[in-house]
Write a protein that holds these residues in place. Sequence first.
Motif, short mmCIF file in Angstrom:
data_model
loop_
_atom_site.label_atom_id
_atom_site.label_comp_id
_atom_site.label_asym_id
_atom_site.label_seq_id
_atom_site.Cartn_x
_atom_site.Cartn_y
_atom_site.Cartn_z
N ILE A 1 10.11 0.54 -3.33
CA ILE A 1 10.71 1.18 -2.15
C ILE A 1 10.17 0.60 -0.85
CG2 ILE A 1 11.11 3.32 -3.43
CD1 ILE A 1 8.87 4.52 -1.53
N ASP A 2 9.08 -0.17 -0.93
CA ASP A 2 8.56 -0.86 0.25
C ASP A 2 7.52 -1.87 -0.21
OD1 ASP A 2 8.24 -1.63 2.87
OD2 ASP A 2 7.76 0.37 3.62
N THR A 3 7.26 -2.86 0.63
CA THR A 3 6.26 -3.88 0.29
C THR A 3 5.74 -4.49 1.57
OG1 THR A 3 5.82 -5.82 -1.09
CG2 THR A 3 7.98 -5.72 0.01
N SER A 4 4.51 -5.00 1.53
CA SER A 4 3.87 -5.45 2.76
C SER A 4 4.37 -6.80 3.25
CB SER A 4 2.35 -5.50 2.57
OG SER A 4 2.00 -6.36 1.50
N MET A 5 4.68 -7.74 2.35
CA MET A 5 5.25 -9.01 2.79
C MET A 5 6.68 -8.78 3.24
SD MET A 5 3.75 -11.78 0.05
CE MET A 5 2.09 -12.44 0.24
N SER A 6 7.22 -9.70 4.00
CA SER A 6 8.51 -9.44 4.62
C SER A 6 9.50 -10.58 4.39
CB SER A 6 8.31 -9.19 6.12
OG SER A 6 9.51 -8.79 6.75
N PHE A 7 10.01 -11.20 5.44
CA PHE A 7 10.95 -12.31 5.33
C PHE A 7 10.27 -13.53 4.71
CE2 PHE A 7 12.99 -16.05 7.46
CZ PHE A 7 14.22 -15.97 6.84
N LYS B 1 -6.55 -0.80 3.28
CA LYS B 1 -6.69 0.66 3.31
C LYS B 1 -5.58 1.28 4.17
CE LYS B 1 -10.80 2.31 3.88
NZ LYS B 1 -12.10 2.76 4.44
N LYS B 2 -5.31 0.69 5.32
CA LYS B 2 -4.23 1.20 6.17
C LYS B 2 -2.88 1.13 5.46
CE LYS B 2 -4.10 -0.91 10.08
NZ LYS B 2 -3.76 -1.20 11.50
N CYS B 3 -2.66 0.05 4.75
CA CYS B 3 -1.39 -0.11 4.04
C CYS B 3 -1.23 0.94 2.95
CB CYS B 3 -1.30 -1.52 3.46
SG CYS B 3 0.33 -1.97 2.83
N ILE B 4 -2.32 1.24 2.24
CA ILE B 4 -2.27 2.29 1.22
C ILE B 4 -1.89 3.63 1.85
CG2 ILE B 4 -3.70 3.67 -0.36
CD1 ILE B 4 -5.18 1.07 -1.07
N GLY B 5 -2.49 3.93 3.02
CA GLY B 5 -2.15 5.18 3.70
C GLY B 5 -0.69 5.22 4.09
N ALA B 6 -0.17 4.12 4.60
CA ALA B 6 1.23 4.07 5.02
C ALA B 6 2.17 4.22 3.82
CB ALA B 6 1.51 2.76 5.74
N PHE B 7 1.84 3.56 2.72
CA PHE B 7 2.70 3.63 1.55
C PHE B 7 2.62 5.00 0.88
CE2 PHE B 7 3.13 -1.20 0.53
CZ PHE B 7 3.90 -1.34 1.67
N ALA B 8 1.45 5.64 0.95
CA ALA B 8 1.36 7.01 0.43
C ALA B 8 2.30 7.93 1.20
CB ALA B 8 -0.08 7.51 0.51
N ALA B 9 2.42 7.70 2.51
CA ALA B 9 3.36 8.48 3.32
C ALA B 9 4.80 8.18 2.92
CB ALA B 9 3.14 8.18 4.80
N ALA B 10 5.10 6.89 2.71
CA ALA B 10 6.47 6.52 2.32
C ALA B 10 6.84 7.10 0.96
CB ALA B 10 6.59 4.99 2.29
N LEU B 11 5.84 7.21 0.06
CA LEU B 11 6.08 7.73 -1.28
C LEU B 11 6.08 9.25 -1.32
CD1 LEU B 11 3.74 5.27 -3.20
CD2 LEU B 11 6.20 5.47 -3.60
N GLY B 12 5.58 9.89 -0.27
CA GLY B 12 5.45 11.34 -0.28
C GLY B 12 4.33 11.82 -1.17
N GLY B 13 3.28 11.04 -1.28
CA GLY B 13 2.16 11.35 -2.16
C GLY B 13 1.83 10.16 -3.03
#
Length: 421
Positions: free
Chosen positions: A236-242, A321-333
């Motif tokens: 549903i999301d990933t850190s790399m982009s184009f 660590k920041k990315c994990i926090g952001a993805f936890a928000a995107a996942l809703g947990g």
Amino acid sequence: MNKITMPKESLIKTANPLILTINGGSSSIKFALFEAGDPLKRILEGTIERIGLSNATFRVKSSNQADNFSRLIAAPDHTAAVGVLMDWIEQHSGLDTLTAVGHRVVHGGPKYSKPQRITSEMVEELQRLSPFDPEHLPEEILLTGAFHRRFPDLHQVACFDTAFHHNLPRVARLLPIPRRYEEQGVRRYGFHGLSYAFLMGELARLAGKESAQGRIILAHLGNGASLAAVHDGKSIDTSMSFTPAAGVPMSTRSGDIDPGLLWYLARTEKMSAKQFNKMVNFQSGLLGVSETSSDMHDLLELEKQDDRAAEAVALFCYQIKKCIGAFAAALGGLDTIVFAGGIGENAPIVRARICDGLEFLGIELKEKRNVANAGVISATTSRVAIRVIHTDEELMIARSVCHALGLGMANEKRKFENATK
């Protein structure tokens, strides 16, 4: 390029067919050889490293010790390197039943979402896509052409590293730039898809299908590093982009930076777009911050006496660590974190620093398990399961080849489907 004609179907019925996997990088070629049984059996693996340098090395590691070797070769470019590999294939008496070659292709663009046989039409499309990833695609196209000219009867299959993220939710794949660029295929693609597909299959095998359907963060941390948020088995999301340059800092890649930096450096240092691209891909990340090494192992050894090395390690851990926090928000947990890749699998101190302070998400490490690189490194009281899983892109490529060519092997077919559904 010579027109690619499809090999005869009867070739895939060869007894004990062999599958060669090719993972071409900007300065290396990794390969492995599998016997197409059920399960697949890895016979050997090897690398050609430091392509373009005077001390290029060709290594093979086999279950048969007599076949192991490491030697210097002349490989001024990928054409020469693949020539050495193909010479070795022709001379190796055990490769007479080689049936197919599976290539890791970094970028599939908006069109390719499944492993497919390589045709002339596909090659033309990949050439058109080369500006999407000029660091990898030209060499990968070269490899497929070289194999076709030398072994025209071999099936060749393209296995796309972007495929795992092909169906990202629209809100995750849109880039906040003028809409006309989306029509040109400019969007978030994401990479490390072969690794992520393999990890999802392994998670289902180790923890059960229910766990693999949960809220998961996969962290592939190596020379290239990225994270993926997965729910119900889908990215549903990933850190790399184009491009693979985006996301978290890597060995020599910057990860996300202010796009205004290009304009600033163009004005103050007369830096061209080409020079900027070289800087963010080959001179930044751990190497750029530390000014000593792009290797995490080196930096951990240096950090006590070198502040630059310590800052490089700290920045790497902080951004993940920041990315994990952001993805936890995107996942809703969050239910599961999986660490993989050279750093993710082998650097307990990095995993500990990433997880430190994330207790509010239910993340608790068990120190002894973490230091031992155990399969499960979370504490029994942790609400989030934290796992270390050895990734295997080559095996995933071999499974993809079997799927694309319709080879039997019910167990391997099931593993492929579990990893990519």
